[in-house]
Each structure stands twice: as structure tokens, then as C-alpha cells.
Design an enzyme around this catalytic site. Structure first.
Site, PDB file in Angstrom:
ATOM      1  N   ALA A 179       0.829  -1.201   0.000  1.00 56.10           N
ATOM      2  CA  ALA A 179       0.000   0.000   0.000  1.00 56.10           C
ATOM      3  C   ALA A 179       0.864   1.252   0.000  1.00 56.10           C
ATOM      4  O   ALA A 179       0.617   2.195  -0.762  1.00 56.10           O
ATOM      5  CB  ALA A 179      -0.935   0.000   1.210  1.00 56.10           C
ATOM      6  N   TYR A 180       1.870   1.266   0.856  1.00 60.21           N
ATOM      7  CA  TYR A 180       2.767   2.418   0.919  1.00 60.21           C
ATOM      8  C   TYR A 180       3.487   2.612  -0.414  1.00 60.21           C
ATOM      9  O   TYR A 180       3.538   3.719  -0.951  1.00 60.21           O
ATOM     10  CB  TYR A 180       3.782   2.221   2.046  1.00 60.21           C
ATOM     11  CG  TYR A 180       4.697   3.399   2.262  1.00 60.21           C
ATOM     12  CD1 TYR A 180       4.266   4.524   2.954  1.00 60.21           C
ATOM     13  CD2 TYR A 180       6.005   3.391   1.779  1.00 60.21           C
ATOM     14  CE1 TYR A 180       5.102   5.611   3.154  1.00 60.21           C
ATOM     15  CE2 TYR A 180       6.849   4.461   1.978  1.00 60.21           C
ATOM     16  CZ  TYR A 180       6.396   5.572   2.669  1.00 60.21           C
ATOM     17  OH  TYR A 180       7.221   6.649   2.858  1.00 60.21           O
ATOM     18  N   SER A 181       4.027   1.528  -0.965  1.00 58.43           N
ATOM     19  CA  SER A 181       4.748   1.612  -2.239  1.00 58.43           C
ATOM     20  C   SER A 181       3.843   2.106  -3.348  1.00 58.43           C
ATOM     21  O   SER A 181       4.227   2.977  -4.148  1.00 58.43           O
ATOM     22  CB  SER A 181       5.344   0.248  -2.598  1.00 58.43           C
ATOM     23  OG  SER A 181       6.265  -0.192  -1.614  1.00 58.43           O
TER      24      SER A 181
END
Length: 249
Positions: free
Chosen positions: A155-157
Site C-alpha cells: 500500500a505504501y509503495s
């Protein structure tokens, strides 16, 4: 910290995620170099202390994933500052550390809502104010994860890759209108956000850095302030790297 006296004289900035970490460091430097800032953060408890520490003119407690709250904060900050010249989008969360098949769906939505949708809402609300001035600088904080992808951080990436793409699109839209838009892609640096991660994830990210150390907030803040200044005048829709050699593009 080397202070460039008067570099931001007469300039005003909105800094999201301004109550701590990179946002607070950038805001402190802008004020030290003659500018005035409004701090935005959802950590209402730390905002008052950050305002005093930084010397901010104004602050707003809000969640950037709330579009209506962002629009109201933009109007309030513009009134308090008199105008807005600079937007620093530093608000963000790391989310869960888990493989895709186990990643919590609600957690995925929350990361995308803050890191990407929230950044979009901030740009959408502030850009018209910059166009009124015929001048502006936008610095969107992405990450090396947005270029390379970190395992167990999908999700962060994905959110940070989206920030890079949004920056490229917006920068091209505004290239002839006096508004410069760039993203910065730091590797992991010492900041409160690391408390959201297990030590194993921090160790993995450190191992990917050729300089064999984490970054310092001051290093990325220095680059962000150059990007937010008048000196950055012929680079837009691009990314600036502060990754200790991890990424070179």
C-alpha cells in the site's frame, strides 16, 4: 543547519504533516529563512507545540483524507497568511507490514486515502490560489518505495508511486503558469514514522542503502527547501532523490 538568510522573505507556505518529522523540519527552515508558514496535521495534540517551536503563523488540525476539511483549511490558511506561495505535502502513514495476500483491506484504503488521495485534495485546493499569484512551488513527498517497491509494504509503495505520477501530470499542466511541481524520493530517514514499522523492516531498508546508514531529516529538508524556493526554476514534473545512492533515477 545552514540558513540562507532571506531566501523565503515575503513567501508563505502550507506544510502538511507539519507537527512532526520532515514537515516540521521544512517548516522550521522556511521560517528561519524569512517565510511564514501554516502547519496542517491530524495530530492536534502536537500542533500547538509545533507552532511555538517552528514560529508558525497559523495551524489547522485536520485529516487530509477529508476533502471538505482540506478545502476549508486552504481558505482559512490563505486568509491567515494573506496568500499562499508554497505547498509542502508531507503528511503520510506507512500502513501495515504484510504480504499482499494478507494485507488488511481497510488498512490499504487508509494508506491510499492519506498518502495519495489526501495529497491530491491538497493540490486541488491550493493550486487555484497559486495561480491567482502567478507563482508557486509544490513539493510532494514520495519515497524510494514509489520507485522500487518495498516487499510487505504494497500500500505504501503503491501510494508513493501514485504521488510521483500525479506530480508529473500536475507539473506538466502548470509548466507555463509560474507554478513548479516536483516530488522528492527519500530513502528511510530517522523520523517518528519509523515507530509505525517493525525493526526488521527498518533493517531491510537500511540494508538497501549504499551509504549503509539511514538519512537525516535535515538532509531531506534541505533538498525540499531548495525545491520550494525561487532557485528551483527550470525543473518541474520531476523527482529529486535523497536516498544515499539507493536510487539514481
Amino acid at each position: 543547519m545552514t540558513v540562507f538568510q532571506g531566501r523565503f522573505a515575503g513567501r508563505t507556505a502550507v506544510v502538511t504533516g507539519g507537527a512532526s518529522g520532515l514537515g516540521k523540519a521544512v517548516a522550521r527552515r522556511i521560517v528561519a529563512e524569512g517565510g511564514r508558514v501554516a502547519l496542517w496535521d491530524m495530530d492536534a495534540g502536537n500542533l500547538t507545540a509545533a507552532q511555538s517551536e517552528v514560529g508558525a503563523t497559523h495551524f489547522e488540525a485536520l485529516d487530509v483524507s477529508d476533502q471538505a476539511a482540506v478545502e476549508a483549511a486552504a481558505a482559512s490558511s490563505a486568509a491567515a497568511l494573506g496568500k499562499i506561495d508554497i505547498l509542502i505535502c508531507s503528511a503520510g502513514i506507512t500502513g501495515a507490514t504484510a504480504p499482499v495476500q494478507d494485507y488488511p483491506v481497510d488498512g490499504w484504503r487508509r494508506v491510499i486515502d492519506i498518502n495519495l488521495n489526501g495529497l491530491f485534495y491538497c493540490c486541488r485546493a491550493i493550486v487555484p490560489l497559486l495561480l491567482e499569484n502567478g507563482y508557486g512551488r509544490i513539493v510532494n513527498v514520495s519515497s524510494v518505495a514509489g520507485k522500487e517497491g518495498n516487499p510487505n509494504a504494497s500500500a505504501y509503495s503503491a501510494s508513493k508511486a501514485g504521488v510521483i505520477a500525479l506530480t508529473k501530470s500536475l507539473g506538466k499542466e502548470l509548466a507555463e503558469k509560474g507554478v513548479i511541481v516536483n516530488a522528492i524520493t527519500p530513502a528511510t530517514f530517522e523520523s517518528p514514522i519509523l515507530a509505525q514499522l517493525p525493526q526488521s523492516q527498518v533493517d531491510y531498508m537500511r540494508s538497501k542503502i549504499p551509504m549503509a546508514r539511514l538519512g537525516e531529516i535535515s538532509e531531506t529538508a534541505a533538498m525540499a527547501c531548495f525545491m520550494a524556493s525561487e532557485e528551483c526554476s527550470f525543473t518541474t514534473a520531476s523527482t529529486f532523490d535523497t536516498s544515499g545512492g539507493r536510487t539514481t533515477f
